[in-house]
Structures are given as structure tokens and as C-alpha cells.
Scaffold this motif. Sequence first.
Motif, PDB file in Angstrom:
ATOM      1  N   ASP A   1       0.833  -1.209   0.000  1.00 34.75           N
ATOM      2  CA  ASP A   1       0.000   0.000   0.000  1.00 34.75           C
ATOM      3  C   ASP A   1       0.867   1.259   0.000  1.00 34.75           C
ATOM      4  OD1 ASP A   1      -2.399  -1.302  -0.082  1.00 34.75           O
ATOM      5  OD2 ASP A   1      -2.627  -1.391   2.088  1.00 34.75           O
ATOM      6  N   LYS A   2       1.910   1.262   0.828  1.00 36.84           N
ATOM      7  CA  LYS A   2       2.806   2.421   0.888  1.00 36.84           C
ATOM      8  C   LYS A   2       3.524   2.608  -0.441  1.00 36.84           C
ATOM      9  CE  LYS A   2       6.773   4.337   3.417  1.00 36.84           C
ATOM     10  NZ  LYS A   2       7.728   4.123   4.529  1.00 36.84           N
ATOM     11  N   ALA A   3       3.943   1.493  -1.054  1.00 32.76           N
ATOM     12  CA  ALA A   3       4.630   1.581  -2.341  1.00 32.76           C
ATOM     13  C   ALA A   3       3.719   2.179  -3.410  1.00 32.76           C
ATOM     14  CB  ALA A   3       5.122   0.196  -2.764  1.00 32.76           C
ATOM     15  N   LEU A   4       2.447   1.766  -3.406  1.00 31.92           N
ATOM     16  CA  LEU A   4       1.486   2.320  -4.368  1.00 31.92           C
ATOM     17  C   LEU A   4       1.303   3.823  -4.165  1.00 31.92           C
ATOM     18  CD1 LEU A   4      -1.325  -0.392  -4.575  1.00 31.92           C
ATOM     19  CD2 LEU A   4      -0.055   0.559  -6.497  1.00 31.92           C
ATOM     20  N   LYS A   5       1.205   4.236  -2.900  1.00 30.51           N
ATOM     21  CA  LYS A   5       1.023   5.662  -2.616  1.00 30.51           C
ATOM     22  C   LYS A   5       2.239   6.473  -3.070  1.00 30.51           C
ATOM     23  CE  LYS A   5      -2.074   4.931   1.320  1.00 30.51           C
ATOM     24  NZ  LYS A   5      -2.221   5.012   2.792  1.00 30.51           N
ATOM     25  N   LEU A   6       3.432   5.936  -2.825  1.00 33.92           N
ATOM     26  CA  LEU A   6       4.645   6.625  -3.268  1.00 33.92           C
ATOM     27  C   LEU A   6       4.684   6.727  -4.790  1.00 33.92           C
ATOM     28  CD1 LEU A   6       7.286   5.048  -0.851  1.00 33.92           C
ATOM     29  CD2 LEU A   6       6.613   7.461  -0.935  1.00 33.92           C
ATOM     30  N   MET A   7       4.285   5.654  -5.472  1.00 32.16           N
ATOM     31  CA  MET A   7       4.269   5.672  -6.931  1.00 32.16           C
ATOM     32  C   MET A   7       3.308   6.738  -7.455  1.00 32.16           C
ATOM     33  SD  MET A   7       2.853   2.829  -9.593  1.00 32.16           S
ATOM     34  CE  MET A   7       1.208   3.509  -9.313  1.00 32.16           C
ATOM     35  N   ASN A   8       2.101   6.775  -6.875  1.00 30.77           N
ATOM     36  CA  ASN A   8       1.107   7.758  -7.323  1.00 30.77           C
ATOM     37  C   ASN A   8       1.585   9.184  -7.070  1.00 30.77           C
ATOM     38  OD1 ASN A   8      -0.732   5.835  -8.222  1.00 30.77           O
ATOM     39  ND2 ASN A   8      -1.676   5.609  -6.210  1.00 30.77           N
ATOM     40  N   GLU A   9       2.181   9.419  -5.898  1.00 30.15           N
ATOM     41  CA  GLU A   9       2.664  10.756  -5.569  1.00 30.15           C
ATOM     42  C   GLU A   9       3.796  11.165  -6.511  1.00 30.15           C
ATOM     43  OE1 GLU A   9       2.670  14.366  -3.724  1.00 30.15           O
ATOM     44  OE2 GLU A   9       1.240  12.716  -3.500  1.00 30.15           O
TER      45      GLU A   9
ATOM     46  N   LYS B   1       2.447  12.168  -9.871  1.00 33.33           N
ATOM     47  CA  LYS B   1       1.839  13.501  -9.835  1.00 33.33           C
ATOM     48  C   LYS B   1       2.899  14.595  -9.954  1.00 33.33           C
ATOM     49  CE  LYS B   1      -2.163  12.292  -6.966  1.00 33.33           C
ATOM     50  NZ  LYS B   1      -2.810  12.491  -5.643  1.00 33.33           N
ATOM     51  N   LEU B   2       4.098  14.297  -9.443  1.00 28.49           N
ATOM     52  CA  LEU B   2       5.180  15.282  -9.465  1.00 28.49           C
ATOM     53  C   LEU B   2       6.018  15.202 -10.735  1.00 28.49           C
ATOM     54  CD1 LEU B   2       6.355  14.988  -5.741  1.00 28.49           C
ATOM     55  CD2 LEU B   2       4.931  16.772  -6.759  1.00 28.49           C
ATOM     56  N   GLY B   3       5.628  14.318 -11.652  1.00 29.09           N
ATOM     57  CA  GLY B   3       6.303  14.269 -12.940  1.00 29.09           C
ATOM     58  C   GLY B   3       7.246  13.107 -13.145  1.00 29.09           C
ATOM     59  N   SER B   4       7.228  12.114 -12.263  1.00 32.11           N
ATOM     60  CA  SER B   4       8.123  10.967 -12.417  1.00 32.11           C
ATOM     61  C   SER B   4       7.734  10.137 -13.633  1.00 32.11           C
ATOM     62  CB  SER B   4       8.079  10.085 -11.165  1.00 32.11           C
ATOM     63  OG  SER B   4       8.794   8.887 -11.383  1.00 32.11           O
ATOM     64  N   THR B   5       8.743   9.665 -14.351  1.00 26.57           N
ATOM     65  CA  THR B   5       8.509   8.796 -15.505  1.00 26.57           C
ATOM     66  C   THR B   5       8.993   7.373 -15.250  1.00 26.57           C
ATOM     67  OG1 THR B   5      10.635   9.447 -16.465  1.00 26.57           O
ATOM     68  CG2 THR B   5       8.687  10.723 -17.128  1.00 26.57           C
ATOM     69  N   THR B   6       9.551   7.134 -14.062  1.00 25.52           N
ATOM     70  CA  THR B   6      10.115   5.805 -13.784  1.00 25.52           C
ATOM     71  C   THR B   6       9.493   5.135 -12.564  1.00 25.52           C
ATOM     72  OG1 THR B   6      11.885   6.734 -12.400  1.00 25.52           O
ATOM     73  CG2 THR B   6      12.336   6.501 -14.765  1.00 25.52           C
ATOM     74  N   ALA B   7       8.630   5.845 -11.825  1.00 27.53           N
ATOM     75  CA  ALA B   7       8.093   5.288 -10.576  1.00 27.53           C
ATOM     76  C   ALA B   7       7.266   4.032 -10.829  1.00 27.53           C
ATOM     77  CB  ALA B   7       7.255   6.342  -9.849  1.00 27.53           C
ATOM     78  N   ARG B   8       6.419   4.064 -11.853  1.00 33.22           N
ATOM     79  CA  ARG B   8       5.562   2.907 -12.138  1.00 33.22           C
ATOM     80  C   ARG B   8       6.414   1.697 -12.537  1.00 33.22           C
ATOM     81  NH1 ARG B   8      -0.052   2.304 -13.374  1.00 33.22           N
ATOM     82  NH2 ARG B   8      -0.195   4.496 -12.793  1.00 33.22           N
ATOM     83  N   GLU B   9       7.415   1.951 -13.384  1.00 36.77           N
ATOM     84  CA  GLU B   9       8.304   0.867 -13.806  1.00 36.77           C
ATOM     85  C   GLU B   9       9.056   0.295 -12.608  1.00 36.77           C
ATOM     86  OE1 GLU B   9      12.236   0.299 -16.678  1.00 36.77           O
ATOM     87  OE2 GLU B   9      10.954   2.069 -16.888  1.00 36.77           O
TER      88      GLU B   9
END
Length: 307
Positions: free
Chosen positions: A278-286, A289-297
Motif C-alpha cells: 500500500d505504501k509503495a502504491l502511494k509513493l508511486m502515485n505521488e 503527480k510530481l512528474g516521475s517517468t520511472t516510478a511505475r516501472e
Amino acid sequence: MKKNLIAFYLSLLAASALPLGAQAAAFNTPTDVSIAPTLSHDTLQQLPWRPIVPPASERIEITASSPQVNQGDIQGSVAAFTLPADRGSLEITLDSLVNDRSVYSPSVVVLDEQLRPAAFYPSSYFAYKQAGVMSGDRLEGTMKLTPALGQKQIYLLVYTTRQDLAATTQLLDPAKAYALGVGNAAPNIPDPIAHHSSTGALNLKVKSEQNMGSVMIGLPMTTSTAPAPVVVGSATPAVAAAPVAAPAPAAPAEPMLNDTEAYFNNGIKQAVKAGDIDKALKLMNEAEKLGSTTARETFIGSVKGKG
């Protein structure tokens, strides 16, 4: 167990990118919602929904003065509850108590935040339970629900039907129950019959749990597609708003700095490693939102690596 949990989160992540119809297929519940009763939106909005905040244990008296619904097969007094959708999974146990050879035979329909039927538990789901040391004869069923992300509340409507009011429930005679309990042969005596009534008493127990098998309620929604929350029970008609100019499209987020990108990616990896998906998902979503292009990967790679 870990692989099943990982597969669930990956399917949740993949479904968030699907269109609405595809999401409905991806989160098809084992409960057959297609046979749930159809209630008008106006009828649902006019009900006085009673908020329940887990953990909770409440007794509800169903009387002739309780809220009434007479639509389709639904007949007479009902009980209507709202449950929080931001407490994780919910385990709900509903008992309908037998009193003086009479019992309210419940059916339950669960609705998502938009008052759309999402799960259906007919009266046959609530089985007869014989009296015990600390409890009396009752009809009982336990429902495990997982509200989808993006909702604030879900709804639970308890009702009875015309068909159930014409039916009965066979109880177990106390003498038979005692004989069976001590290992003796049951006496050859008739069992009492409880007639179904439009009134009765319910016990409702609600607790929130994590990582349990449950029915998904509602569709996962992102911030950009989630409709406005529904106000339930408001008698004030909505006033048509004057037309306004369409807002300008939001500017795309600036590319994230390398240090910030690395910070979020490291946090995602550490959360997955610790089993806190759950924490990992929240960090990915945040991060996105801030413009990350690698968080989901990073999230997907970390979860697959953990499996």
C-alpha cells in the motif's frame, strides 16, 4: 500467499489504466449482482442512511416505523447503513434474531459510492444458526468487502421480500439441541417453525481487516476521472448552475529532478521489500503527480522481483 497478493496488486495497477467497461470486467465479483433488485436513484437518496464506523457492534430494531421501501419484490421496513471506504477491507456479520417464533428474513444489497449495486446477498445466504450458550436462534451471514480506491463511503441496504414474507424457517427444538450436544439420540419430536415477519431485530458487527478474501465494491478511480461524491438522503433539489467556460487544460508536470526521482524510487523499493505494498502504491502515485517517468516501472519491477 505472497504470490497471490502480488498478483492482486499488479492486476489492480493494470486495471487502473483500463476504461470503465474493462474495469468492470476485471473486478467482476463472485456475487451475482445481475439478480439484485433494481431500485430507483430517488428511492435510495431519500433513505436515512445510518453511518457505521468500525469496529462497531450495534442492535437495530426493525419496526413498522422504520424506513419503508415498497418497490419491486422489496416489501416493507428496511435498514440502511453507510460504511467508510477508506479503512481497508471490511468484515460484516449480520444476525437476524428469532423472537417468539418470528424472524425478519434479510437480504442485502451493497452499493458503491455512486449508489450502483456492487454485491448481492439474497436471503438464502443468511443461514439458520441454532441457539448457543451466549446467543439465541438466528439467521446469520458474514460478508467480506473491499471498497475500491477513490471512494469515501459505500452503502448497505437490508430488506425483506414478498416471497420471504410468505416463507418460514425451521428451528431446532431445544430438547433436540441438548441431546445432540451431549451425544445422546435426538428425541422424536417436531421442530418449531418461525414465521417470517416484516419486523424484527438485527445485530450488526463490522470490523476492518487487511489482506482478506473479500468482494471488491466499486471501481478503482483516479483523481482525474472520479465523479463528485453523492450526497445521500438530501431532500433539497439540485439547482441548475449557469453555464461556465471550459477550464483550460492543466499544464503537464515539470520533469522531476534526478535526486527526487531517485528518492521516490528508493522509497518504493524499500516499501515493497518490507511487504508494505500500500505504501509503495502511494509513493508511486505521488511521484507520478510530481512528474516521475520511472516510478511505475520501479514499482512493477520491485513487485515482480519480490515474487
